[in-house]
Design an enzyme around this catalytic site. Structure first.
Site, PDB file in Angstrom:
ATOM      1  N   GLY A  12      41.490  40.928  32.593  1.00 19.40           N
ATOM      2  CA  GLY A  12      42.717  40.028  32.181  1.00 19.40           C
ATOM      3  C   GLY A  12      43.354  39.362  33.538  1.00 19.40           C
ATOM      4  CB  SER A  13      42.741  38.899  36.905  1.00 21.93           C
ATOM      5  OG  SER A  13      41.478  38.054  36.854  1.00 21.93           O
ATOM      6  CG  ASN A  14      41.307  33.959  35.070  1.00 18.74           C
ATOM      7  OD1 ASN A  14      41.615  33.165  35.540  1.00 18.74           O
ATOM      8  ND2 ASN A  14      40.111  34.562  35.127  1.00 18.74           N
ATOM      9  CE  LYS A  61      29.784  50.060  17.214  1.00 14.58           C
ATOM     10  NZ  LYS A  61      28.745  49.810  17.964  1.00 14.58           N
ATOM     11  CE  LYS A  91      31.543  41.423  21.459  1.00 15.76           C
ATOM     12  NZ  LYS A  91      30.138  42.105  21.328  1.00 15.76           N
ATOM     13  CG  ASN A 107      35.632  29.704  28.529  1.00 13.59           C
ATOM     14  OD1 ASN A 107      36.136  30.974  28.654  1.00 13.59           O
ATOM     15  ND2 ASN A 107      34.240  29.589  28.814  1.00 13.59           N
ATOM     16  CG  HIS A 109      31.360  29.239  33.565  1.00 13.25           C
ATOM     17  ND1 HIS A 109      30.736  30.360  32.882  1.00 13.25           N
ATOM     18  CD2 HIS A 109      30.384  28.821  34.265  1.00 13.25           C
ATOM     19  CE1 HIS A 109      29.616  30.420  33.552  1.00 13.25           C
ATOM     20  NE2 HIS A 109      29.348  29.622  34.144  1.00 13.25           N
ATOM     21  CG  ASP A 150      29.764  28.517  29.617  1.00 12.97           C
ATOM     22  OD1 ASP A 150      28.702  29.466  30.026  1.00 12.97           O
ATOM     23  OD2 ASP A 150      30.798  28.953  29.165  1.00 12.97           O
ATOM     24  CD  GLU A 179      37.439  32.734  37.616  1.00 16.20           C
ATOM     25  OE1 GLU A 179      37.972  33.187  36.612  1.00 16.20           O
ATOM     26  OE2 GLU A 179      36.469  33.290  38.210  1.00 16.20           O
TER      27      GLU A 179
HETATM   28  C1  GRF Z   1      36.483  35.344  35.131  1.00 13.82           C
HETATM   29  O1  GRF Z   1      35.413  35.461  36.417  1.00 13.82           O
HETATM   30  C2  GRF Z   1      36.164  34.378  34.287  1.00 13.82           C
HETATM   31  O2  GRF Z   1      35.657  33.054  34.988  1.00 13.82           O
HETATM   32  C3  GRF Z   1      34.982  34.615  33.536  1.00 13.82           C
HETATM   33  O3  GRF Z   1      35.303  36.025  33.097  1.00 13.82           O
HETATM   34  C4  GRF Z   1      35.846  36.488  34.252  1.00 13.82           C
HETATM   35  C5  GRF Z   1      37.123  37.394  33.702  1.00 13.82           C
HETATM   36  O4  GRF Z   1      37.929  37.931  34.774  1.00 13.82           O
HETATM   37  N1  GRF Z   1      35.035  33.934  32.106  1.00 13.82           N
HETATM   38  P1  GRF Z   1      39.308  38.440  34.066  1.00 13.82           P
HETATM   39  O5  GRF Z   1      39.280  39.118  32.893  1.00 13.82           O
HETATM   40  O6  GRF Z   1      40.337  37.112  33.815  1.00 13.82           O
HETATM   41  O7  GRF Z   1      39.808  39.111  35.277  1.00 13.82           O
END
Ligand code: GRF
Length: 196
Positions: A12-14, A61, A91, A107, A109, A150, A179
């Site tokens: 979840g770094s983003n 699931k 997902k 999203n 990518h 995408d 990102e």
């Molecule tokens: C990132 O590289 C993003 O581009 C991709 O999945 C990865 C997730 O990273 N969609 P994080 O969970 O946000 O750290």
């Protein structure tokens, strides 16, 4: 105030970068009301809880597409969500959900779409393919989510160099740094243009 739901599956770094930018008023006009993960194992859930954001774990699931749509829509309605931010969510969103939130799902990518994207291109696999192809640059794309993988309209892209001795892990780190900047920039653009 725009209610944000951020979908994660991993560290979840983003999501953290966006939440921190909101906390520091670098992003204004939006409030993260829900962090939803596809798995209870996602590291980002802890951070969200500690930030006082409601969390939910929603596993696909054993569910049909219909049950997935209905379950997610019920949650999103409960939190009165205006904008969905996919941040490492692995997902695929069911068509019914994408249609309901058309133009309201973003999203990120880790490549310059249309290169190295679509089915099977995620995480390190993207950077391995970029290096294998001998690319001298790669980058990040923030795009709207449509029914494809995408394939939605591109909002913002930023490139970075690929060096000869790059490993996929080293390249991933360089791309991830972008990102964390570009997602917040794209979100600010959307918040300033979209009327909700
Ligand atoms: C990132 O590289 C993003 O581009 C991709 O999945 C990865 C997730 O990273 N969609 P994080 O969970 O946000 O750290």
């Amino acid at each position: 105030m725009i209610n944000l739901a951020i979908f994660i599956s991993g560290s979840g770094s983003n999501m953290k970068a966006i939440v921190e930018n909101i906390k520091q008023n670098k992003i204004t006009g939006a409030k993260p009301v829900l962090v939803l993960s596809s798995t209870a194992k996602a590291g980002g859930l802890e951070y969200a809880k500690n930030s006082g954001i409601d969390t939910a774990v929603f596993s696909y699931k054993g569910l049909s597409n219909e049950q997935i749509s209905d379950g997610l829509i019920e949650l999103l309605d409960k939190y009165d969500v205006d904008l969905i931010i996919l941040a490492g969510f692995i997902k695929i969103l069911p068509e019914k959900l994408v249609k309901k939130y058309q133009g309201k799902i973003l999203n990120i990518h880790p490549s310059l779409i249309p290169k190295f994207c679509g089915k099977g291109f995620y995480g390190l696999k993207v950077h391995e393919a970029v290096i294998k192809a001998g690319e001298t640059e790669t980058g990040v794309t923030v795009h709207y989510v449509d029914e494809g993988v995408d394939t939605g309209q591109i909002i913002l892209q930023r490139s970075c160099p690929v060096y000869k001795d790059d490993t996929p892990e080293v390249l991933q780190k360089r791309v991830l740094k972008i990102e964390h900047e570009i997602y917040s920039e794209a979100l600010s653009v959307i918040l300033s243009t979209l009327s909700f």
